[in-house]
Design an enzyme around this catalytic site. Structure first.
Site, PDB file in Angstrom:
ATOM      1  N   ARG A  71       0.839  -1.203   0.000  1.00 48.94           N
ATOM      2  CA  ARG A  71       0.000   0.000   0.000  1.00 48.94           C
ATOM      3  C   ARG A  71       0.875   1.254   0.000  1.00 48.94           C
ATOM      4  O   ARG A  71       0.546   2.241  -0.649  1.00 48.94           O
ATOM      5  CB  ARG A  71      -0.944  -0.007   1.207  1.00 48.94           C
ATOM      6  CG  ARG A  71      -2.161  -0.896   0.969  1.00 48.94           C
ATOM      7  CD  ARG A  71      -3.120  -0.834   2.125  1.00 48.94           C
ATOM      8  NE  ARG A  71      -3.551   0.547   2.347  1.00 48.94           N
ATOM      9  CZ  ARG A  71      -3.876   0.998   3.559  1.00 48.94           C
ATOM     10  NH1 ARG A  71      -3.790   0.211   4.609  1.00 48.94           N
ATOM     11  NH2 ARG A  71      -4.275   2.222   3.710  1.00 48.94           N
ATOM     12  N   GLN A 101      -8.194  10.832   8.652  1.00 44.04           N
ATOM     13  CA  GLN A 101      -7.985   9.456   9.108  1.00 44.04           C
ATOM     14  C   GLN A 101      -7.069   8.738   8.107  1.00 44.04           C
ATOM     15  O   GLN A 101      -6.707   7.591   8.328  1.00 44.04           O
ATOM     16  CB  GLN A 101      -9.312   8.694   9.181  1.00 44.04           C
ATOM     17  CG  GLN A 101     -10.300   9.279  10.172  1.00 44.04           C
ATOM     18  CD  GLN A 101     -11.652   8.624  10.029  1.00 44.04           C
ATOM     19  OE1 GLN A 101     -11.910   7.555  10.571  1.00 44.04           O
ATOM     20  NE2 GLN A 101     -12.527   9.264   9.268  1.00 44.04           N
ATOM     21  N   ASN A 102      -6.742   9.416   7.016  1.00 46.05           N
ATOM     22  CA  ASN A 102      -5.973   8.772   5.955  1.00 46.05           C
ATOM     23  C   ASN A 102      -4.497   8.747   6.296  1.00 46.05           C
ATOM     24  O   ASN A 102      -3.994   9.638   6.998  1.00 46.05           O
ATOM     25  CB  ASN A 102      -6.211   9.485   4.615  1.00 46.05           C
ATOM     26  CG  ASN A 102      -7.680   9.426   4.218  1.00 46.05           C
ATOM     27  OD1 ASN A 102      -8.399   8.529   4.645  1.00 46.05           O
ATOM     28  ND2 ASN A 102      -8.128  10.406   3.461  1.00 46.05           N
ATOM     29  N   VAL A 103      -3.843   7.735   5.804  1.00 41.68           N
ATOM     30  CA  VAL A 103      -2.414   7.547   6.126  1.00 41.68           C
ATOM     31  C   VAL A 103      -1.547   7.898   4.912  1.00 41.68           C
ATOM     32  O   VAL A 103      -0.355   7.635   4.900  1.00 41.68           O
ATOM     33  CB  VAL A 103      -2.154   6.085   6.587  1.00 41.68           C
ATOM     34  CG1 VAL A 103      -2.834   5.841   7.934  1.00 41.68           C
ATOM     35  CG2 VAL A 103      -2.620   5.059   5.563  1.00 41.68           C
ATOM     36  N   ASP A 104      -2.197   8.522   3.903  1.00 40.54           N
ATOM     37  CA  ASP A 104      -1.426   8.950   2.728  1.00 40.54           C
ATOM     38  C   ASP A 104      -1.071  10.435   2.904  1.00 40.54           C
ATOM     39  O   ASP A 104      -1.471  11.064   3.881  1.00 40.54           O
ATOM     40  CB  ASP A 104      -2.259   8.732   1.440  1.00 40.54           C
ATOM     41  CG  ASP A 104      -3.596   9.481   1.460  1.00 40.54           C
ATOM     42  OD1 ASP A 104      -4.638   8.831   1.263  1.00 40.54           O
ATOM     43  OD2 ASP A 104      -3.590  10.706   1.688  1.00 40.54           O
ATOM     44  N   HIS A 119      -4.762   8.737  12.388  1.00 39.54           N
ATOM     45  CA  HIS A 119      -4.475   7.295  12.294  1.00 39.54           C
ATOM     46  C   HIS A 119      -3.058   7.049  11.792  1.00 39.54           C
ATOM     47  O   HIS A 119      -2.754   5.977  11.269  1.00 39.54           O
ATOM     48  CB  HIS A 119      -5.501   6.581  11.391  1.00 39.54           C
ATOM     49  CG  HIS A 119      -6.852   6.544  12.030  1.00 39.54           C
ATOM     50  ND1 HIS A 119      -8.007   6.229  11.331  1.00 39.54           N
ATOM     51  CD2 HIS A 119      -7.261   6.804  13.306  1.00 39.54           C
ATOM     52  CE1 HIS A 119      -9.033   6.287  12.157  1.00 39.54           C
ATOM     53  NE2 HIS A 119      -8.605   6.647  13.358  1.00 39.54           N
ATOM     54  N   CYS A 130      12.139  -0.447  19.627  1.00 38.82           N
ATOM     55  CA  CYS A 130      12.714   0.734  20.306  1.00 38.82           C
ATOM     56  C   CYS A 130      12.185   2.034  19.712  1.00 38.82           C
ATOM     57  O   CYS A 130      12.611   3.121  20.108  1.00 38.82           O
ATOM     58  CB  CYS A 130      14.252   0.702  20.210  1.00 38.82           C
ATOM     59  SG  CYS A 130      14.890   1.048  18.572  1.00 38.82           S
ATOM     60  N   CYS A 153      15.692  -2.880  12.402  1.00 38.34           N
ATOM     61  CA  CYS A 153      16.047  -1.602  13.000  1.00 38.34           C
ATOM     62  C   CYS A 153      17.566  -1.467  13.093  1.00 38.34           C
ATOM     63  O   CYS A 153      18.228  -2.382  13.617  1.00 38.34           O
ATOM     64  CB  CYS A 153      15.446  -1.546  14.409  1.00 38.34           C
ATOM     65  SG  CYS A 153      16.098  -0.218  15.428  1.00 38.34           S
ATOM     66  N   GLY A 196     -15.788  11.758   2.848  1.00 36.69           N
ATOM     67  CA  GLY A 196     -15.254  10.434   2.536  1.00 36.69           C
ATOM     68  C   GLY A 196     -14.991   9.530   3.708  1.00 36.69           C
ATOM     69  O   GLY A 196     -14.015   8.780   3.713  1.00 36.69           O
TER      70      GLY A 196
END
Ligand code: APR
Ligand code: ZN
Length: 254
Positions: A71, A101-104, A119, A130, A153, A196
């Site tokens: 994604r 709320q979008n992660v783009d 979000h 960590c 990491c 939306g």
């Protein structure tokens, strides 16, 4: 231009502040699948709890990483649409804050500056153990794959995880405080554009009701009814890429 609801334009005219609350539908016309809506809902094929939870990750990091990495890679191939640009343009006419709320990063790329991601973001990654931020190059095949080893990491060798908020996880404190602050800054007659979102996921879905308590005029921009439709004063039953530019153009016409 498509007919705009004069009552909504009048509300925008009378407003000093406009709060935009956006969900996955705001990115749909950029080609980013939503979660639940029938046509392109990703969750139609995946059950959210099998992917977007700490348990799912602990159970099988490569499965969950493959899905998020795909994604994230998809976001490299999409562009903001006229609706994102309308939200950025609106900030020239009114005091605009965006809570998404979008992660783009489509709102940012369209020029919105005052923005909080309640979000999290699919473009930020950190160590699962960590929390050291990871800025490595995301190596993802073009087609979705079932499993992909997450990066490790550099500080402790733990698995790197996406910077999105999983179901049941705390939201980023600063983002949620900014979102609540944005609602508290609303005065009687200000406008909230709920664009939306199905209004199903709390506490984000509770923001429109909080805005009502401030005396704001709440407007839904969504081709379908949602779980917050009943508390909205107005409903623009159209896609965000069409409805938002039309509303801003009508406002600019004075
Ligand atoms: N314009 C406006 N709205 C649209 C459009 C469009 N072009 N296309 C679809 N929609 C609407 C759908 O009708 C639906 O109401 O967008 C909404 C998308 O709903 P969801 O897929 O549930 O997305 P969202 O409300 O953002 O989900 C909330 O759930 O999965 C979690 O963390 C994830 O942030 C997400 C949260
Ligand atoms: Zn680490």
């Amino acid at each position: 231009d498509p007919a705009v609801d004069p009552a909504v334009v009048d509300a925008l005219r009378a407003a000093r502040r406009v709060l935009v609350l956006s969900g996955a539908g705001m990115s749909a016309e950029s080609g980013v699948p939503t979660f639940r809506d029938a046509q392109s809902g990703l969750w139609e094929r995946f059950d959210p709890s099998s992917l977007a939870t700490q348990e799912a990750w602990d159970d099988d990091p490569p499965f969950v990483w493959a899905w998020y990495a795909w994604r994230a890679a998809l976001l490299r191939r999409v562009e903001p649409h006229a609706g994102h640009r309308a939200v950025a343009d609106l900030a020239r006419l009114r005091d605009v804050e965006v809570v998404t709320q979008n992660v783009d990063d489509l709102h940012e790329r369209a020029g919105s500056r005052v923005l909080s991601h309640v979000h999290g973001s699919l473009l930020s990654f950190r160590c699962r153990d960590c929390a050291t931020p990871w800025q490595g190059e995301l190596a993802v095949p073009d087609e979705p794959v079932e499993r992909l080893d997450p990066p490790t990491c550099p500080a402790c060798g733990g698995d790197v995880r996406p910077g999105v908020v999983w179901f049941g996880e705390e939201m980023p404190r600063d983002a949620w405080d900014a979102a609540v602050g944005a609602v508290e800054r609303l005065d009687v007659g200000d406008v909230v554009l709920v664009a939306g979102t199905s209004g199903l996921v709390y506490p984000a879905a509770g923001l429109p009701a909080m805005a009502l308590g401030q005396g704001a005029v709440v407007v839904e921009v969504n081709p379908q009814p949602s779980d917050v439709s009943d508390l909205c004063h107005h409903h623009v039953r159209d896609g965000a890429a069409t409805a938002l530019p039309a509303l801003v153009a009508a406002l600019e016409q004075g």
